[in-house]
Design an enzyme around this catalytic site. Structure first.
Site, mmCIF file in Angstrom:
data_model
loop_
_atom_site.group_PDB
_atom_site.id
_atom_site.type_symbol
_atom_site.label_atom_id
_atom_site.label_comp_id
_atom_site.label_asym_id
_atom_site.label_seq_id
_atom_site.Cartn_x
_atom_site.Cartn_y
_atom_site.Cartn_z
ATOM 1 N N ASP A 36 165.436 -7.630 58.945
ATOM 2 C CA ASP A 36 165.565 -6.323 59.262
ATOM 3 C C ASP A 36 165.422 -6.171 60.696
ATOM 4 O OD1 ASP A 36 164.999 -3.138 59.320
ATOM 5 O OD2 ASP A 36 162.952 -3.287 59.989
ATOM 6 N N LYS A 85 148.781 -0.876 63.040
ATOM 7 C CA LYS A 85 149.878 -0.552 61.800
ATOM 8 C C LYS A 85 148.613 -0.895 60.941
ATOM 9 C CE LYS A 85 154.179 -1.694 63.519
ATOM 10 N NZ LYS A 85 155.614 -2.139 63.694
ATOM 11 N N SER A 114 148.426 -3.670 68.916
ATOM 12 C CA SER A 114 149.965 -4.564 69.299
ATOM 13 C C SER A 114 149.796 -3.996 70.779
ATOM 14 C CB SER A 114 151.489 -4.417 68.740
ATOM 15 O OG SER A 114 151.050 -5.277 67.916
ATOM 16 N N ASP A 158 158.422 -5.509 66.874
ATOM 17 C CA ASP A 158 158.700 -4.621 65.411
ATOM 18 C C ASP A 158 158.575 -5.527 64.351
ATOM 19 O OD1 ASP A 158 158.244 -2.149 66.171
ATOM 20 O OD2 ASP A 158 160.130 -2.045 66.286
ATOM 21 N N PHE A 218 150.714 -2.460 74.276
ATOM 22 C CA PHE A 218 152.329 -1.978 74.709
ATOM 23 C C PHE A 218 152.938 -2.389 75.921
ATOM 24 C CE2 PHE A 218 152.466 2.066 72.278
ATOM 25 C CZ PHE A 218 152.624 2.581 72.177
ATOM 26 N N LEU A 219 154.144 -1.960 75.640
ATOM 27 C CA LEU A 219 155.231 -2.783 76.673
ATOM 28 C C LEU A 219 154.546 -1.536 78.175
ATOM 29 C CD1 LEU A 219 158.384 -4.041 74.858
ATOM 30 C CD2 LEU A 219 156.563 -5.270 76.052
ATOM 31 N N GLU A 276 165.420 -5.552 72.067
ATOM 32 C CA GLU A 276 165.181 -4.747 73.931
ATOM 33 C C GLU A 276 165.442 -6.580 74.874
ATOM 34 O OE1 GLU A 276 162.720 -1.906 74.878
ATOM 35 O OE2 GLU A 276 162.215 -1.139 71.467
#
Length: 329
Positions: free
Chosen positions: A198, A25, A129, A218, A131-132, A203
C-alpha cells in the site's frame, strides 16, 4: 479527535499536556489472524502491531525513516471519552451487547457500529506514533510512488506489464540525477520484508533537497500474511538492479546466523509494552524474505556486474564487521 474517518480505518489524534501529538491506531485484528486471501491490498485491515513492528525493523535496517512508534494499552472510557472535548467523538461511544465500551467514526460512508472498536470492556490495544513537526516548521512534499498500484479490481499499471519500466523512470527528474531511485529501492525492500503493498505515495522534507531521505509512513497494512511473499513489491529492485552498498551490507549481516533478522527483531520487540508484537510465523517470514531480497540482488549482479548494481553511497564503505559493531551497540 478522529482523523480522516473512513470506517474500518479509524484513527485518533491524541494531544498531550506538553502540546505534543501522537497518532493512535486501535487494534482491529488479532495477531494470529492473517489477511484473508480474497482481500485486495486496498481493503485490507490496518494493524496496530504492524506499525510497531515496522518501527523496530526500520531501526534494525538502519534506515531510521519511521517516526517513533510504541504500543499502548489504554482505557477508552477514562483516557478518551472522559477527556475529549470533541463532541462528535463523544457522540459515537456506546456499550455493546457484550458490555464492552465501543466507539466508531462518524463520516459520510462506511461508518457504522459494525465497524466500531471496542475495549474489553474498557481496555484497548493500539499503536502510538509520534507526529512529525508541523508543515510550517518542517515543510515536506507528498510524492506519488513511481511503482504505485492501480487500486482497482482489474487495472494494471505500466510497471506491472513492462519489465523495462525502470528505463522510463530513469529519464524522469529527479530519478535521473539523484539518490532518489536508490531511496525508492530501500523503501521497496522495507515494504517487501513487512509485506506492505500500500505504498502509493512517499513524503520528503524539502529542506534536504532532491537527495533527502524518504519518510516510511503508514505501515499498518504490513504483516498481514506471513504465508505469502509478494514479489511484485520488489519491482524497483528487480527492474532497476541498483542498491546502496550500505543497505546491501546490512542485509548480508542480518542473514548471518549470529545476527539473524528474526532473532534481532524478536529481541527488539520485547522492549514494547504490548510484547509479543508479532507471532512467530511473521518473524520467521522475515528471514525467508530477506533471502529473497539477496537472491534478487545476486541475479542483478550476475547480469550487470557488481560495479553497476551496487552504488557506493559512502566515501568510506563500512565492512560487515563495522555494521556488526553497530548492531551490538
Amino acid at each position: 479527535q478522529v482523523v480522516k474517518p473512513s470506517g474500518v480505518h479509524l484513527k485518533l489524534v491524541l494531544r498531550f499536556q506538553d502540546f505534543g501529538k501522537a497518532m493512535f491506531k486501535p487494534m482491529r485484528q488479532k495477531r494470529e489472524e492473517e489477511t484473508p486471501e480474497d482481500f485486495f491490498y486496498f481493503v485490507d485491515f490496518q494493524r496496530h502491531n504492524a506499525e510497531i513492528a515496522a518501527f523496530h525493523l526500520d531501526r534494525i535496517l538502519d534506515f531510521r525513516r519511521v517516526p517513533p512508534t510504541v504500543g499502548r494499552l489504554i482505557n477508552v472510557t477514562k483516557e478518551i471519552l472522559e477527556v475529549t472535548k470533541n463532541e462528535v467523538l463523544q457522540s459515537v461511544f456506546f456499550v455493546s451487547p457484550a458490555s464492552n465500551v465501543c466507539f466508531f467514526a462518524k463520516c459520510p460512508y462506511m461508518c457504522k457500529t459494525e465497524y466500531a472498536v471496542c475495549g474489553t470492556p474498557h481496555l484497548l490495544e493500539g499503536s502510538l506514533s509520534a507526529f512529525l513537526p508541523s508543515l510550517s516548521l518542517a515543510p515536506r512534499l507528498s510524492i506519488p510512488n513511481p511503482w504505485i498500484r492501480s487500486y482497482s479490481f482489474d487495472g494494471k499499471e505500466e510497471w506491472e506489464v513492462n519489465p523495462l519500466y525502470c528505463n522510463t523512470v530513469r529519464e524522469i527528474y529527479p530519478y535521473s540525477n539523484s539518490n532518489r531511485l536508490l531511496n525508492i529501492v530501500d523503501m521497496a525492500i522495507f515494504d517487501f520484508l513487512i509485506g506492505n503493498m500500500d505504498r502509493h505515495h512517499y513524503e520528503m522534507f524539502t529542506k534536504f533537497g532532491d537527495d533527502g531521505f524518504l519518510l516510511h509512513l503508514d505501515n499498518a497494512r504490513g504483516f498481514g500474511r506471513h504465508s505469502h511473499d509478494e514479489l511484485s513489491i520488489l519491482a524497483p529492485l528487480s527492474q532497476c538492479c541498483v542498491i546502496k552498498r550500505t543497505t546491501l551490507l546490512r542485509l548480508q549481516l542480518l542473514a548471518e546466523p549470529e545476527y539473524q533478522l528474526s532473532a534481532v527483531m524478536r529481541e527488539s520487540l520485547l522492549q514494547d509494552p504490548l510484547a509479543p508484537v508479532l507471532t512467530e510465523p511473521h518473524l520467521l517470514a522475515l528471514d525467508r524474505r530477506l533471502q529473497l531480497v539477496l537472491d534478487a540482488v545476486g541475479k542483478c549482479i550476475d547480469t550487470f556486474g557488481e560495479a553497476t548494481v551496487v552504488a557506493n553511497d559512502t566515501t568510506q564503505p563500512q565492512s560487515p564487521a563495522a555494521h556488526r559493531a553497530k548492531l551490538d551497540t
